[in-house]
Write an enzyme that holds these catalytic residues in place. Sequence first.
Site, PDB file in Angstrom:
ATOM      1  N   HIS A   1      46.178 -72.622   9.801  1.00 19.21           N
ATOM      2  CA  HIS A   1      45.988 -72.975   8.282  1.00 19.21           C
ATOM      3  C   HIS A   1      45.086 -71.794   7.785  1.00 19.21           C
ATOM      4  O   HIS A   1      44.742 -70.774   8.620  1.00 19.21           O
ATOM      5  CB  HIS A   1      45.433 -74.254   7.972  1.00 19.21           C
ATOM      6  CG  HIS A   1      44.306 -74.625   8.861  1.00 19.21           C
ATOM      7  ND1 HIS A   1      43.069 -74.040   8.531  1.00 19.21           N
ATOM      8  CD2 HIS A   1      44.128 -75.785   9.719  1.00 19.21           C
ATOM      9  CE1 HIS A   1      41.960 -74.469   9.461  1.00 19.21           C
ATOM     10  NE2 HIS A   1      42.584 -75.628  10.110  1.00 19.21           N
TER      11      HIS A   1
ATOM     12  N   HIS B   1      42.042 -70.660  10.019  1.00 18.55           N
ATOM     13  CA  HIS B   1      42.558 -69.727  10.982  1.00 18.55           C
ATOM     14  C   HIS B   1      42.584 -68.569  10.601  1.00 18.55           C
ATOM     15  O   HIS B   1      42.110 -67.263  11.055  1.00 18.55           O
ATOM     16  CB  HIS B   1      43.674 -70.183  12.029  1.00 18.55           C
ATOM     17  CG  HIS B   1      43.532 -71.634  12.036  1.00 18.55           C
ATOM     18  ND1 HIS B   1      44.460 -72.656  11.821  1.00 18.55           N
ATOM     19  CD2 HIS B   1      42.792 -72.261  12.960  1.00 18.55           C
ATOM     20  CE1 HIS B   1      43.963 -73.752  12.700  1.00 18.55           C
ATOM     21  NE2 HIS B   1      42.923 -73.512  13.073  1.00 18.55           N
TER      22      HIS B   1
ATOM     23  N   CYS C   1      33.810 -88.829  23.375  1.00 25.24           N
ATOM     24  CA  CYS C   1      34.620 -88.844  22.415  1.00 25.24           C
ATOM     25  C   CYS C   1      35.748 -88.071  22.735  1.00 25.24           C
ATOM     26  O   CYS C   1      36.098 -86.708  23.339  1.00 25.24           O
ATOM     27  CB  CYS C   1      34.149 -87.785  21.255  1.00 25.24           C
ATOM     28  SG  CYS C   1      35.261 -87.612  19.833  1.00 25.24           S
TER      29      CYS C   1
ATOM     30  N   CYS D   1      37.127 -84.821  20.858  1.00 23.89           N
ATOM     31  CA  CYS D   1      36.264 -83.478  20.973  1.00 23.89           C
ATOM     32  C   CYS D   1      36.264 -83.080  22.641  1.00 23.89           C
ATOM     33  O   CYS D   1      35.897 -82.089  23.069  1.00 23.89           O
ATOM     34  CB  CYS D   1      34.561 -83.805  20.868  1.00 23.89           C
ATOM     35  SG  CYS D   1      34.421 -83.995  19.237  1.00 23.89           S
TER      36      CYS D   1
ATOM     37  N   CYS E   1      30.959 -90.260  16.419  1.00 21.93           N
ATOM     38  CA  CYS E   1      30.808 -88.845  16.553  1.00 21.93           C
ATOM     39  C   CYS E   1      30.891 -88.112  15.181  1.00 21.93           C
ATOM     40  O   CYS E   1      31.831 -88.455  14.376  1.00 21.93           O
ATOM     41  CB  CYS E   1      32.328 -88.417  17.195  1.00 21.93           C
ATOM     42  SG  CYS E   1      32.948 -86.740  17.055  1.00 21.93           S
TER      43      CYS E   1
ATOM     44  N   HIS F   1      34.750 -86.528  14.541  1.00 19.64           N
ATOM     45  CA  HIS F   1      35.950 -87.460  14.403  1.00 19.64           C
ATOM     46  C   HIS F   1      35.402 -88.781  13.902  1.00 19.64           C
ATOM     47  O   HIS F   1      36.479 -89.477  13.222  1.00 19.64           O
ATOM     48  CB  HIS F   1      36.429 -87.795  15.469  1.00 19.64           C
ATOM     49  CG  HIS F   1      37.162 -86.506  16.247  1.00 19.64           C
ATOM     50  ND1 HIS F   1      36.066 -85.652  16.840  1.00 19.64           N
ATOM     51  CD2 HIS F   1      38.368 -86.098  16.102  1.00 19.64           C
ATOM     52  CE1 HIS F   1      37.067 -84.670  17.305  1.00 19.64           C
ATOM     53  NE2 HIS F   1      38.117 -84.625  16.919  1.00 19.64           N
TER      54      HIS F   1
ATOM     55  N   LYS G   1      36.627 -81.267   2.429  1.00 18.78           N
ATOM     56  CA  LYS G   1      36.943 -80.817   3.568  1.00 18.78           C
ATOM     57  C   LYS G   1      38.563 -80.594   3.763  1.00 18.78           C
ATOM     58  O   LYS G   1      39.408 -81.644   3.363  1.00 18.78           O
ATOM     59  CB  LYS G   1      36.546 -81.562   4.826  1.00 18.78           C
ATOM     60  CG  LYS G   1      36.785 -80.938   6.279  1.00 18.78           C
ATOM     61  CD  LYS G   1      35.615 -81.767   7.034  1.00 18.78           C
ATOM     62  CE  LYS G   1      36.037 -81.154   8.499  1.00 18.78           C
ATOM     63  NZ  LYS G   1      35.349 -81.917   9.637  1.00 18.78           N
TER      64      LYS G   1
ATOM     65  N   LYS H   1      44.476 -82.617   7.731  1.00 17.41           N
ATOM     66  CA  LYS H   1      45.811 -83.036   7.598  1.00 17.41           C
ATOM     67  C   LYS H   1      45.900 -84.476   6.957  1.00 17.41           C
ATOM     68  O   LYS H   1      46.904 -84.617   6.085  1.00 17.41           O
ATOM     69  CB  LYS H   1      46.356 -83.191   8.988  1.00 17.41           C
ATOM     70  CG  LYS H   1      47.716 -82.493   9.285  1.00 17.41           C
ATOM     71  CD  LYS H   1      47.749 -82.740  10.818  1.00 17.41           C
ATOM     72  CE  LYS H   1      49.047 -82.388  11.281  1.00 17.41           C
ATOM     73  NZ  LYS H   1      49.244 -82.596  12.772  1.00 17.41           N
TER      74      LYS H   1
HETATM   75  N1  MSP Z   1      39.979 -73.700  20.656  1.00 23.09           N
HETATM   76  C1  MSP Z   1      38.913 -73.747  20.109  1.00 23.09           C
HETATM   77  C2  MSP Z   1      38.090 -72.426  20.421  1.00 23.09           C
HETATM   78  C3  MSP Z   1      37.797 -71.878  21.461  1.00 23.09           C
HETATM   79  S1  MSP Z   1      37.472 -70.279  21.786  1.00 23.09           S
HETATM   80  C4  MSP Z   1      36.701 -70.054  23.150  1.00 23.09           C
HETATM   81  C5  MSP Z   1      38.806 -74.163  18.655  1.00 23.09           C
HETATM   82  N2  MSP Z   1      40.011 -74.101  18.025  1.00 23.09           N
HETATM   83  S2  MSP Z   1      40.316 -74.536  16.774  1.00 23.09           S
HETATM   84  O1  MSP Z   1      41.821 -74.389  16.456  1.00 23.09           O
HETATM   85  O2  MSP Z   1      39.936 -75.709  16.233  1.00 23.09           O
HETATM   86  O3  MSP Z   1      39.757 -73.322  15.766  1.00 23.09           O
HETATM   87  C6  MSP Z   1      38.499 -73.414  15.152  1.00 23.09           C
HETATM   88  C7  MSP Z   1      38.106 -72.275  14.572  1.00 23.09           C
HETATM   89  O4  MSP Z   1      39.097 -72.048  13.594  1.00 23.09           O
HETATM   90  C8  MSP Z   1      36.864 -72.168  13.913  1.00 23.09           C
HETATM   91  O5  MSP Z   1      35.630 -71.605  14.358  1.00 23.09           O
HETATM   92  C9  MSP Z   1      37.418 -71.111  12.728  1.00 23.09           C
HETATM   93  O6  MSP Z   1      37.210 -69.996  13.249  1.00 23.09           O
HETATM   94  C10 MSP Z   1      38.457 -71.668  12.201  1.00 23.09           C
HETATM   95  N3  MSP Z   1      38.783 -72.498  11.240  1.00 23.09           N
HETATM   96  C11 MSP Z   1      39.195 -73.866  11.376  1.00 23.09           C
HETATM   97  N4  MSP Z   1      38.948 -74.546  10.255  1.00 23.09           N
HETATM   98  C12 MSP Z   1      38.336 -73.828   9.299  1.00 23.09           C
HETATM   99  C13 MSP Z   1      37.684 -73.853   8.031  1.00 23.09           C
HETATM  100  N5  MSP Z   1      38.220 -74.848   7.452  1.00 23.09           N
HETATM  101  N6  MSP Z   1      37.411 -72.883   7.611  1.00 23.09           N
HETATM  102  C14 MSP Z   1      36.892 -71.558   8.197  1.00 23.09           C
HETATM  103  N7  MSP Z   1      37.226 -71.679   9.523  1.00 23.09           N
HETATM  104  C15 MSP Z   1      37.911 -72.377   9.990  1.00 23.09           C
HETATM  105  O7  MSP Z   1      37.780 -74.838  18.270  1.00 23.09           O
END
Ligand code: MSP
Length: 637
Positions: A19, A22, A127, A130, A144, A147, A296, A299
């Site tokens: 999304h 990412h 949790c 997490c 948590c 969540h 925020k 989904k």
């Molecule tokens: N798999 C772990 C990361 C392991 S790294 C060794 C993880 N994955 S995640 O899919 O949840 O990705 C989190 C990351 O996605 C955030 O740190 C950020 O880079 C990005 N984002 C996810 N949602 C976001 C927003 N709403 N806004 C900005 N970036 C965010 O955590």
Amino acid sequence: MSTPFYITTPIYYVNAKPHLGHAYTTLVADVVTRFHDMCGCETFFLTGTDEHGDKIVQAAEKEGLEPREYVDNISGLFRALWPELNISNSDFIRTTDAGHIAVVKHILQKIYDDGDIYFSEYEGLYCFGCERFYTERELVDGKCPDHEVAPDIVKEANYFFKMSRYQEWLIDHIKNNPEFIRPKRYRNEVLAFLSEPLEDLCISRPKSRITWGITLPFDEEYVTYVWFDALLNYISALGYPDGERFKKYWPVAQHIVAKDILKPHGIYWPIMLKAAGIPVYKHLNVHGYWNVDQSKMSKSLGNVVEPLQLKNVYGLDAFRYFLMREMAFGLDSSFNEEALVHRINADLANDLGNLVSRVTAMIHRYFNGLVPAFHPEFKDTPDIDVRQQAAVAVKAFEANMQGFAFHKATMAIWVFVGRLNKYIDLKAPWVLAKNPSALGELESVMYNLLEGIRIISGLIYPVMPQTAATIQNQLGLNPDAGPFFRLDRLKSWGETATGNRVEKSTPLFPRIELRSDAHEQKAVTKGPKLKPQISFDEFGKLDLRVATVLKAEAIPKSKKLLKLEVDMGEIRTIVAGISQSYEPKDIIGRQVIVVANLKPAKLMGVESNGMVLAAVDQQGASIAAPGRKVAPGTPVS
Ligand code: MSP
């Protein structure tokens, strides 16, 4: 050759589709990589997917797939998205890659042999969302914070990593290296956390509870905690320990993450590296969160913004520009489509697009489309000296890009775009063109404008690579003359060759109207969206039947699935993901509606021959049922 540059994004969980969040982090990594290409550095940019752990198993279960098939699918979605967004990653790592698994085992064994991993019984607040234990003080109202559910009490014998041993070292390292974690607010957050005693980290999960992970090299009965596994991707992808890439790039490593995963990156990761005898990374760059219209993105709220949809509606470079211009790195931002439309019209269509089209049109009008002569003898007064203003813009751009202040870097470019537009108005080439004795000045003004645009095309390259190339083509810059976006070339004046042919430009960014159809407008950012229409024939292919539940039992190790035996004229086994909302005893004897002609699928080893229909919202599942009791097998139409 300048120092090499190595940048990473988090590796994304494959429990959900990519999304906006990412896309933003990955875009930042792309932009800084392209900026370092401009500086002549050798660059390596890593992204990938994080594929082990409970969350993934649950998501796979929900889709009725085996974990392996499921992770291949979603990892494939991430991998396919990046070229669509013109992301220039050098590699894409998956934690299920054999090379990665070997590195995780190697490091675990090393730390274990050195005595920093011990075995112990532990009871704590866990949790499942997490996948980690919480301390009382980390909870918010007993829940948590991520969540918003109360954690479960879990008692287990596990392996622990002696993080506490390295606490003082880490505090000193952060204090002695002010840029280690940046911006400052996140550095302070980590230091505040470290002001309390650090607990040791539970780095294993018993296979009796979860098997989808990397087996510990020193105990077959356990898999590795997903974070201990995932963080090591940053070195396994470089070929640690002996790979040439590791030697070249690890000493300059920088990570980009959002604030949600500050703790694993700011605390666990440096300590893991220290314990394994590996130098720590150079910088952890932490950004804020994208919210959607102040809430925020989630989904369940149905407001998840899909990057591809935005690209398709507004164009890729406009989307990339907006994200980089709008968010101050480190702070939260609110995504809003009206603001996006406004930026496209004001900054891109008006300021930049008009500048390029006005100048190229005048080159055609006054010089038959050929670059005029450069007259260094025509000096402008300091207030309108575009050559000097270009130097100011390049300097501000460079400093802000180095400091991850992308919004300021883009602002500096647009200040210069504004100066060039003003230069046209003040110099009024249309007046000079009427006066044959002003030909030299007209040539000088138009040459300066072309040079200004050349520099702009280079400065926008990291954020808008396609537009940069389009402008370069329009200016007739010679592609054989080396990369036009190199920073040293943007610092010189007089590179555009007199006599080059300039293309008449078509608008770079057509103005767009804010769509008046509110429903359509919201469709890009709001949901849940309705699926595309289907024909009556297509609907007719579904065989929906009423069935009576005869037996129900929970499936071991699954948190969601119930195995049902139903009578729908014939007896069938169906697996339904409703155990969080229904106890087996609640459902026995009830009538449900099932899709009877769905192809069988295996869920947690049980073959399911059909699907039970249910409404699902934040509270859970509520099964669909006929209004009165009917004979089992009655069709639903
Ligand atoms: N798999 C772990 C990361 C392991 S790294 C060794 C993880 N994955 S995640 O899919 O949840 O990705 C989190 C990351 O996605 C955030 O740190 C950020 O880079 C990005 N984002 C996810 N949602 C976001 C927003 N709403 N806004 C900005 N970036 C965010 O955590």
